[in-house]
Design a protein around this motif. Structure first.
Motif, mmCIF file in Angstrom:
data_model
loop_
_atom_site.group_PDB
_atom_site.id
_atom_site.type_symbol
_atom_site.label_atom_id
_atom_site.label_comp_id
_atom_site.label_asym_id
_atom_site.label_seq_id
_atom_site.Cartn_x
_atom_site.Cartn_y
_atom_site.Cartn_z
ATOM 1 N N SER A 18 0.814 -1.219 0.000
ATOM 2 C CA SER A 18 0.000 0.000 0.000
ATOM 3 C C SER A 18 0.846 1.268 0.000
ATOM 4 O O SER A 18 0.350 2.352 -0.305
ATOM 5 N N LEU A 19 2.134 1.137 0.331
ATOM 6 C CA LEU A 19 3.002 2.316 0.316
ATOM 7 C C LEU A 19 3.023 2.991 -1.047
ATOM 8 O O LEU A 19 3.156 4.212 -1.145
ATOM 9 N N ARG A 20 2.899 2.209 -2.108
ATOM 10 C CA ARG A 20 3.031 2.774 -3.449
ATOM 11 C C ARG A 20 1.886 3.698 -3.827
ATOM 12 O O ARG A 20 1.983 4.436 -4.807
ATOM 13 N N ASP A 21 0.806 3.697 -3.052
ATOM 14 C CA ASP A 21 -0.368 4.503 -3.408
ATOM 15 C C ASP A 21 -0.344 5.916 -2.842
ATOM 16 O O ASP A 21 -1.220 6.711 -3.158
ATOM 17 N N GLY A 334 22.486 15.389 -18.569
ATOM 18 C CA GLY A 334 21.842 16.608 -18.115
ATOM 19 C C GLY A 334 21.418 16.513 -16.665
ATOM 20 O O GLY A 334 21.781 15.590 -15.932
ATOM 21 N N GLU A 335 20.622 17.496 -16.248
ATOM 22 C CA GLU A 335 20.098 17.525 -14.883
ATOM 23 C C GLU A 335 18.773 16.773 -14.859
ATOM 24 O O GLU A 335 17.824 17.152 -15.534
ATOM 25 N N VAL A 336 18.715 15.716 -14.063
ATOM 26 C CA VAL A 336 17.567 14.810 -14.081
ATOM 27 C C VAL A 336 16.780 14.953 -12.787
ATOM 28 O O VAL A 336 17.350 14.950 -11.692
ATOM 29 N N LEU A 337 15.470 15.085 -12.925
ATOM 30 C CA LEU A 337 14.572 15.232 -11.790
ATOM 31 C C LEU A 337 13.686 14.001 -11.689
ATOM 32 O O LEU A 337 13.074 13.574 -12.667
ATOM 33 N N LEU A 338 13.635 13.407 -10.493
ATOM 34 C CA LEU A 338 12.737 12.291 -10.207
ATOM 35 C C LEU A 338 11.479 12.839 -9.550
ATOM 36 O O LEU A 338 11.562 13.633 -8.609
ATOM 37 N N VAL A 339 10.312 12.408 -10.016
ATOM 38 C CA VAL A 339 9.033 12.835 -9.456
ATOM 39 C C VAL A 339 8.243 11.604 -9.043
ATOM 40 O O VAL A 339 8.101 10.653 -9.817
ATOM 41 N N VAL A 340 7.733 11.619 -7.789
ATOM 42 C CA VAL A 340 6.876 10.540 -7.291
ATOM 43 C C VAL A 340 5.471 11.089 -7.070
ATOM 44 O O VAL A 340 5.279 12.294 -6.906
ATOM 45 N N TYR A 341 4.486 10.176 -7.032
ATOM 46 C CA TYR A 341 3.083 10.571 -7.084
ATOM 47 C C TYR A 341 2.273 9.979 -5.941
ATOM 48 O O TYR A 341 2.472 8.838 -5.532
ATOM 49 N N ASP A 342 1.338 10.788 -5.471
ATOM 50 C CA ASP A 342 0.274 10.319 -4.600
ATOM 51 C C ASP A 342 -0.856 9.800 -5.485
ATOM 52 O O ASP A 342 -0.992 10.223 -6.645
ATOM 53 N N SER A 343 -1.676 8.880 -4.971
ATOM 54 C CA SER A 343 -2.815 8.326 -5.731
ATOM 55 C C SER A 343 -2.350 7.828 -7.101
ATOM 56 O O SER A 343 -2.856 8.253 -8.143
#
Length: 363
Positions: A18-21, A334-343
């Protein structure tokens, strides 16, 4: 404008699928990626396995760290979330900083309830005492990885948190005196109330991004400088750094009406992930403030002083960008940005406990 260049597969323990949500933060430290679900009282560590150019990066070997082991949470772990909304690393001091939302929450209406019951639910505002958390925890390197520690005998580092209890802390006490912000402490976060979402370290000081309130379109960042209380090893207090002896500084940003969802440093620049303060899907934008916080004074930053570097895709009722960090992935360039998501959208989920985060190469 930047576009998604690749994805990163985050693999959690199936027992904690459930952590992934509900991922709310992300931070890379060496070969580890630290994330959190905002409905828990844990930090999650994953090991990064870099991939060849064009292949997907994988983060696995999941280990969960219960913050109650290192900090004095006012409520038992099973009873209340911290609503972790910011993590940041201070390499010079060897500390990992963590902040909760400091927000109230309003109960939700539910489809299976009567109108009167839902009206009552929507009238109920709840205080979760663990949300009033601002803390530092020693970070210790073990071979190629990192672990948290309550104290480190070798150099005297200790876990410590801002003085407070289940009803607030020294920061909310100070904000309660602020004529501009104090009334928003009584308003739930998703109602444009006081709501911290974002943390960055600038030397000995912290920047706290506010999702709300947004004041006539202007977003707020608070600057604080915690230090150990005299004679204590585990309690932090706020230094007087603001005008008229205030224990904080206020900085205002024109983010086109959006509130802060996360912060991270890029050299001397500050990257701001901005999204709606209310319960809306989007828009979501990453702004760059070049040379952010070189001055020791409060700032008002207009839109033409910011660069729009990324428009983050969002879903309809899902895929809400909540956390970001700079990410060192071999072959990305280049400059890399990681983005994580709710829901997280169903299309991001794979297998029992995997979920995709996005990589963006910033222009």
């Amino acid at each position: 404008m930047s576009e998604r260049s690749n994805a990163v597969m985050l693999r959690f323990d199936p027992a904690l699928a459930s952590l992934r949500d509900g991922l709310s933060v992300a931070l890379q430290i060496g070969g580890t990626l630290w994330v959190a679900n905002d409905e828990t009282t844990h930090l999650e560590r994953l090991t990064i396995h870099n991939a060849a150019p064009g292949d997907q990066v994988r983060c696995d070997e999941h280990k969960s760290f219960a913050l109650g082991k290192y900090l004095d949470l006012p409520l038992e772990e099973a009873d209340a979330e911290i609503d972790i909304e910011g993590v940041a690393h201070a390499p010079d001091s060897g500390y990992l900083w963590v902040v909760g939302s400091h927000s109230l929450k309003r109960r939700k209406a539910e489809a299976d309830k009567s109108a009167q019951k839902n009206i009552k639910r929507l009238s109920t505002v709840v205080v979760d005492g663990n949300r009033f958390l601002l803390a530092r925890i020693p970070l210790v390197q073990q071979k190629d990885s990192y672990v948290l520690a309550a104290e480190v005998d070798a150099d005297g580092r200790t876990a410590a948190q801002l003085n407070g209890n289940e009803f607030g802390n020294d920061l909310t006490t100070e904000i309660g005196k602020d004529e501009q912000l104090r009334d928003f402490l009584r308003i739930p976060g998703k109602d444009n109330g006081f709501d911290i979402e974002g943390l960055a370290v600038i030397g000995s000081r912290l920047l706290l991004g506010l999702r709300g309130p947004v004041l006539r379109g202007w977003s707020v960042l608070l600057e604080v400088e915690p230090e150990l209380e005299r004679g204590s090893t585990d309690t932090l207090v706020l230094k007087q750094i603001g005008p008229h002896g205030r224990h904080y500084r206020k900085h205002f940003f024109d983010l086109h009406g959006l509130g802060v969802r996360d912060l991270c440093r890029s050299g001397d620049d500050l990257l701001i992930l901005a999204g709606p303060t209310m319960d809306l899907d989007g828009p979501v934008t990453v702004f760059r403030w070049r040379g952010g916080f070189n001055a020791d004074e409060e700032c008002v930053v207009f839109a033409d002083q910011l660069e729009t570097v990324l428009e983050v895709p969002f879903g309809h009722g899902d895929d809400h960008a909540e956390g970001m960090c700079l990410f060192d992935a071999d072959g990305q360039g280049g400059e890399v940005l990681l983005v994580v998501y709710d829901s997280s959208a169903e299309g991001r989920k794979h297998g029992e406990a995997d979920v995709e985060a996005d990589l963006f190469v910033l222009g």
